[in-house]
Scaffold this motif. Structure first.
Motif, PDB file in Angstrom:
ATOM      1  N   THR A 128      -0.090   4.632  -3.939  1.00 17.26           N
ATOM      2  CA  THR A 128      -1.275   5.291  -4.478  1.00 17.26           C
ATOM      3  C   THR A 128      -2.491   4.374  -4.391  1.00 17.26           C
ATOM      4  OG1 THR A 128      -0.629   4.586  -6.715  1.00 17.26           O
ATOM      5  CG2 THR A 128      -0.030   6.824  -6.042  1.00 17.26           C
ATOM      6  N   SER A 129      -2.251   3.074  -4.250  1.00 15.11           N
ATOM      7  CA  SER A 129      -3.356   2.125  -4.073  1.00 15.11           C
ATOM      8  C   SER A 129      -4.135   2.406  -2.793  1.00 15.11           C
ATOM      9  CB  SER A 129      -2.826   0.687  -4.041  1.00 15.11           C
ATOM     10  OG  SER A 129      -2.247   0.332  -5.268  1.00 15.11           O
ATOM     11  N   ALA A 130      -3.502   3.074  -1.842  1.00 15.95           N
ATOM     12  CA  ALA A 130      -4.203   3.434  -0.615  1.00 15.95           C
ATOM     13  C   ALA A 130      -5.146   4.615  -0.826  1.00 15.95           C
ATOM     14  CB  ALA A 130      -3.200   3.775   0.491  1.00 15.95           C
ATOM     15  N   LEU A 131      -4.965   5.332  -1.920  1.00 19.83           N
ATOM     16  CA  LEU A 131      -5.748   6.521  -2.205  1.00 19.83           C
ATOM     17  C   LEU A 131      -6.939   6.259  -3.114  1.00 19.83           C
ATOM     18  CD1 LEU A 131      -3.203   9.396  -2.975  1.00 19.83           C
ATOM     19  CD2 LEU A 131      -4.875   9.331  -1.128  1.00 19.83           C
ATOM     20  N   GLU A 144      -4.954  14.175   0.223  1.00 23.45           N
ATOM     21  CA  GLU A 144      -4.606  13.283   1.329  1.00 23.45           C
ATOM     22  C   GLU A 144      -5.829  12.881   2.154  1.00 23.45           C
ATOM     23  OE1 GLU A 144      -3.181  16.738   4.477  1.00 23.45           O
ATOM     24  OE2 GLU A 144      -1.701  15.558   3.401  1.00 23.45           O
ATOM     25  N   ALA A 145      -6.963  13.479   1.882  1.00 25.16           N
ATOM     26  CA  ALA A 145      -8.200  13.090   2.569  1.00 25.16           C
ATOM     27  C   ALA A 145      -8.855  11.868   1.922  1.00 25.16           C
ATOM     28  CB  ALA A 145      -9.189  14.247   2.573  1.00 25.16           C
ATOM     29  N   ASP A 146      -8.382  11.477   0.746  1.00 26.86           N
ATOM     30  CA  ASP A 146      -8.981  10.343   0.035  1.00 26.86           C
ATOM     31  C   ASP A 146      -8.434   9.020   0.538  1.00 26.86           C
ATOM     32  OD1 ASP A 146     -10.739  11.288  -2.355  1.00 26.86           O
ATOM     33  OD2 ASP A 146      -9.015  12.636  -2.387  1.00 26.86           O
ATOM     34  N   TRP A 147      -9.306   8.011   0.504  1.00 21.19           N
ATOM     35  CA  TRP A 147      -8.912   6.644   0.855  1.00 21.19           C
ATOM     36  C   TRP A 147      -9.587   5.672  -0.123  1.00 21.19           C
ATOM     37  CZ3 TRP A 147      -5.319   5.508   4.448  1.00 21.19           C
ATOM     38  CH2 TRP A 147      -5.009   6.486   5.412  1.00 21.19           C
ATOM     39  N   ASN A 148      -8.886   4.607  -0.430  1.00 21.28           N
ATOM     40  CA  ASN A 148      -9.429   3.584  -1.324  1.00 21.28           C
ATOM     41  C   ASN A 148     -10.238   2.559  -0.524  1.00 21.28           C
ATOM     42  OD1 ASN A 148      -9.952   1.841  -3.446  1.00 21.28           O
ATOM     43  ND2 ASN A 148      -7.845   1.116  -3.647  1.00 21.28           N
ATOM     44  N   ASP A 149     -11.225   3.059   0.213  1.00 21.59           N
ATOM     45  CA  ASP A 149     -12.018   2.169   1.063  1.00 21.59           C
ATOM     46  C   ASP A 149     -12.913   1.229   0.252  1.00 21.59           C
ATOM     47  OD1 ASP A 149     -11.025   3.117   3.502  1.00 21.59           O
ATOM     48  OD2 ASP A 149     -12.416   4.803   3.495  1.00 21.59           O
ATOM     49  N   GLU A 150     -13.234   1.613  -0.984  1.00 17.04           N
ATOM     50  CA  GLU A 150     -14.073   0.741  -1.808  1.00 17.04           C
ATOM     51  C   GLU A 150     -13.398  -0.608  -2.041  1.00 17.04           C
ATOM     52  OE1 GLU A 150     -14.224   1.833  -6.131  1.00 17.04           O
ATOM     53  OE2 GLU A 150     -13.103   3.594  -5.461  1.00 17.04           O
ATOM     54  N   THR A 151     -12.077  -0.599  -2.163  1.00 17.25           N
ATOM     55  CA  THR A 151     -11.359  -1.853  -2.374  1.00 17.25           C
ATOM     56  C   THR A 151     -11.342  -2.692  -1.103  1.00 17.25           C
ATOM     57  OG1 THR A 151      -9.995  -0.897  -4.114  1.00 17.25           O
ATOM     58  CG2 THR A 151      -9.157  -2.869  -3.040  1.00 17.25           C
ATOM     59  N   ALA A 175      -2.990  -0.722   6.294  1.00 17.53           N
ATOM     60  CA  ALA A 175      -1.722  -0.425   6.974  1.00 17.53           C
ATOM     61  C   ALA A 175      -1.582   1.060   7.243  1.00 17.53           C
ATOM     62  CB  ALA A 175      -0.548  -0.923   6.123  1.00 17.53           C
ATOM     63  N   GLU A 176      -1.904   1.891   6.248  1.00 13.06           N
ATOM     64  CA  GLU A 176      -1.746   3.325   6.476  1.00 13.06           C
ATOM     65  C   GLU A 176      -2.773   3.846   7.472  1.00 13.06           C
ATOM     66  OE1 GLU A 176      -1.115   7.613   4.299  1.00 13.06           O
ATOM     67  OE2 GLU A 176      -1.182   5.816   3.049  1.00 13.06           O
ATOM     68  N   ARG A 177      -3.983   3.340   7.433  1.00 17.00           N
ATOM     69  CA  ARG A 177      -4.973   3.746   8.442  1.00 17.00           C
ATOM     70  C   ARG A 177      -4.486   3.358   9.839  1.00 17.00           C
ATOM     71  NH1 ARG A 177      -9.526   6.144   7.390  1.00 17.00           N
ATOM     72  NH2 ARG A 177     -10.645   6.006   5.395  1.00 17.00           N
ATOM     73  N   ALA A 178      -3.882   2.197   9.969  1.00 16.45           N
ATOM     74  CA  ALA A 178      -3.366   1.763  11.270  1.00 16.45           C
ATOM     75  C   ALA A 178      -2.224   2.657  11.735  1.00 16.45           C
ATOM     76  CB  ALA A 178      -2.901   0.307  11.187  1.00 16.45           C
ATOM     77  N   ILE A 179      -1.405   3.107  10.802  1.00 16.29           N
ATOM     78  CA  ILE A 179      -0.308   4.016  11.143  1.00 16.29           C
ATOM     79  C   ILE A 179      -0.848   5.311  11.727  1.00 16.29           C
ATOM     80  CG2 ILE A 179       1.467   5.505  10.119  1.00 16.29           C
ATOM     81  CD1 ILE A 179       1.939   3.129   8.113  1.00 16.29           C
ATOM     82  N   TRP A 180      -1.823   5.909  11.047  1.00 14.45           N
ATOM     83  CA  TRP A 180      -2.350   7.183  11.532  1.00 14.45           C
ATOM     84  C   TRP A 180      -3.163   7.022  12.810  1.00 14.45           C
ATOM     85  CZ3 TRP A 180       0.593  10.636  10.077  1.00 14.45           C
ATOM     86  CH2 TRP A 180       1.094  10.707   8.787  1.00 14.45           C
ATOM     87  N   PHE A 192       8.832  11.278  18.219  1.00 12.43           N
ATOM     88  CA  PHE A 192       9.096  11.342  16.777  1.00 12.43           C
ATOM     89  C   PHE A 192       7.801  11.646  16.037  1.00 12.43           C
ATOM     90  CE2 PHE A 192       8.350   6.891  17.975  1.00 12.43           C
ATOM     91  CZ  PHE A 192       7.309   6.528  17.137  1.00 12.43           C
ATOM     92  N   ASP A 193       7.951  12.136  14.815  1.00 13.39           N
ATOM     93  CA  ASP A 193       6.775  12.310  13.972  1.00 13.39           C
ATOM     94  C   ASP A 193       6.810  11.304  12.825  1.00 13.39           C
ATOM     95  OD1 ASP A 193       8.707  13.438  12.339  1.00 13.39           O
ATOM     96  OD2 ASP A 193       7.931  15.465  12.464  1.00 13.39           O
ATOM     97  N   VAL A 194       5.718  11.230  12.090  1.00 11.74           N
ATOM     98  CA  VAL A 194       5.538  10.204  11.061  1.00 11.74           C
ATOM     99  C   VAL A 194       5.059  10.845   9.769  1.00 11.74           C
ATOM    100  CG1 VAL A 194       4.327   8.075  10.422  1.00 11.74           C
ATOM    101  CG2 VAL A 194       4.984   8.463  12.814  1.00 11.74           C
ATOM    102  N   LEU A 195       5.630  10.411   8.660  1.00 11.41           N
ATOM    103  CA  LEU A 195       5.186  10.827   7.335  1.00 11.41           C
ATOM    104  C   LEU A 195       4.984   9.584   6.480  1.00 11.41           C
ATOM    105  CD1 LEU A 195       7.660  12.933   8.306  1.00 11.41           C
ATOM    106  CD2 LEU A 195       7.027  14.040   6.165  1.00 11.41           C
ATOM    107  N   THR A 196       4.109   9.682   5.494  1.00 12.29           N
ATOM    108  CA  THR A 196       3.960   8.591   4.533  1.00 12.29           C
ATOM    109  C   THR A 196       4.212   9.124   3.131  1.00 12.29           C
ATOM    110  OG1 THR A 196       1.563   8.956   4.358  1.00 12.29           O
ATOM    111  CG2 THR A 196       2.316   7.297   5.930  1.00 12.29           C
ATOM    112  N   ILE A 197       4.765   8.266   2.290  1.00 15.79           N
ATOM    113  CA  ILE A 197       4.994   8.571   0.883  1.00 15.79           C
ATOM    114  C   ILE A 197       4.266   7.517   0.057  1.00 15.79           C
ATOM    115  CG2 ILE A 197       6.729   8.642  -0.959  1.00 15.79           C
ATOM    116  CD1 ILE A 197       8.623   9.949   0.957  1.00 15.79           C
ATOM    117  N   LEU A 198       3.551   7.956  -0.990  1.00 16.87           N
ATOM    118  CA  LEU A 198       2.677   7.062  -1.737  1.00 16.87           C
ATOM    119  C   LEU A 198       3.123   6.975  -3.194  1.00 16.87           C
ATOM    120  CD1 LEU A 198       1.054   8.148   0.801  1.00 16.87           C
ATOM    121  CD2 LEU A 198      -1.001   7.616  -0.493  1.00 16.87           C
ATOM    122  N   PRO A 199       4.054   6.085  -3.508  1.00 19.58           N
ATOM    123  CA  PRO A 199       4.479   5.935  -4.903  1.00 19.58           C
ATOM    124  C   PRO A 199       3.391   5.266  -5.743  1.00 19.58           C
ATOM    125  CG  PRO A 199       6.058   4.959  -3.358  1.00 19.58           C
ATOM    126  CD  PRO A 199       4.797   5.204  -2.614  1.00 19.58           C
TER     127      PRO A 199
END
Length: 259
Positions: A128-131, A144-151, A175-180, A192-199
């Protein structure tokens, strides 16, 4: 994309970690075979002893930042659950956590593309820190359109002087931006396809052996310090957005995402 086959083999990176060990346990309990990627044979043997299952094997990946680090690990698996990433708040330079988080994720995908001919789906553990920044007081709906770019901007500005938590969060965003970015650049050439999970704050039973209660994870360390600290600073725990989740639910969610 087709889902992975019943009882197929799944690679779990960082297999000796708090979340990943639960994932491996749940995979085995549901009839899959699990291959754990660990940094040393001793860690692999610890995981093997903990899981105590003939359908578990491990492979040593000493440095996830090296080119081709996962080339052997991805062979003959249908699913990959990538958990391996720095899981601590560093005192040093931001790249201490950013480089392994980014390079480890992209390198795993590159290996899957080049050598994972059987791979059908990759699930990546983000945060969730990525959000959202945990101190952001603005009430809003997060998607899922949100990003924690301020950090990320804050860490770039402050460098080593940034807080360990902000450095960790920046590593998750980048890391997640690089994945997408990889997914977009390679969507026509991978099978293959890719999914992310944000605990969020992940709590619950600990499977691995520990020398101290804070060894399991950042989240469990925070909980332990809250309980044991005779004079806790209330702001440490009340001025954050906390998204708490049980580690068993997170493990189950990763496996459901493969199916």
């Amino acid at each position: 994309m087709p889902t992975i086959s019943p009882k197929s083999k799944v690679l779990v990176t960082g297999a000796n970690g708090y979340i990943s060990l639960q994932i491996a346990r749940y995979l085995l309990d549901r009839g899959f075979s699990a291959r754990g990627a660990v940094r040393s044979p001793s860690k692999g043997e610890q995981v093997k002893a903990t899981l105590n299952d003939p359908n578990f094997e491990y492979v040593v990946v000493e440095d996830i930042t090296k080119d081709g680090a996962f080339d052997e690990a991805v062979k003959d698996v249908e699913g990959i659950i990538h958990v391996a990433s720095p899981n601590y708040f560093p005192d040093g330079e931001p790249d201490e956590v950013i480089i392994p988080a980014v390079r480890g994720s992209v390198g795993m995908l590159e290996s899957a593309k080049a050598h994972g001919s059987a791979v059908k789906r990759v699930v990546v553990t983000s945060s969730t820190s990525a959000l959202v920044h945990p101190l952001n007081p603005v009430a809003r709906t997060i998607t899922e359109a949100d990003w924690n770019d301020e950090t990320v901007d804050l860490v770039r500005e402050k460098g080593k002087a940034a807080s360990g938590g902000d450095k960790y969060a920046a590593s998750k965003v980048l890391a997640e931006r690089a994945i997408w970015a990889f997914v977009e650049a390679n969507k026509a050439s991978v099978g293959f396809d890719v999914l992310t999970i944000l605990p969020g704050l992940t709590l619950g039973p600990v499977l691995q052996k520990m020398t101290s209660p804070t060894d399991a994870s950042i989240s469990m360390g925070l909980l332990f310090n809250l309980i044991k600290n005779p004079n806790p600073d209330p702001s440490t725990y009340t001025h954050h957005i906390v998204h708490a989740v049980d580690v068993r639910d997170i493990a189950d969610a990763h496996i459901e995402a493969l199916l």
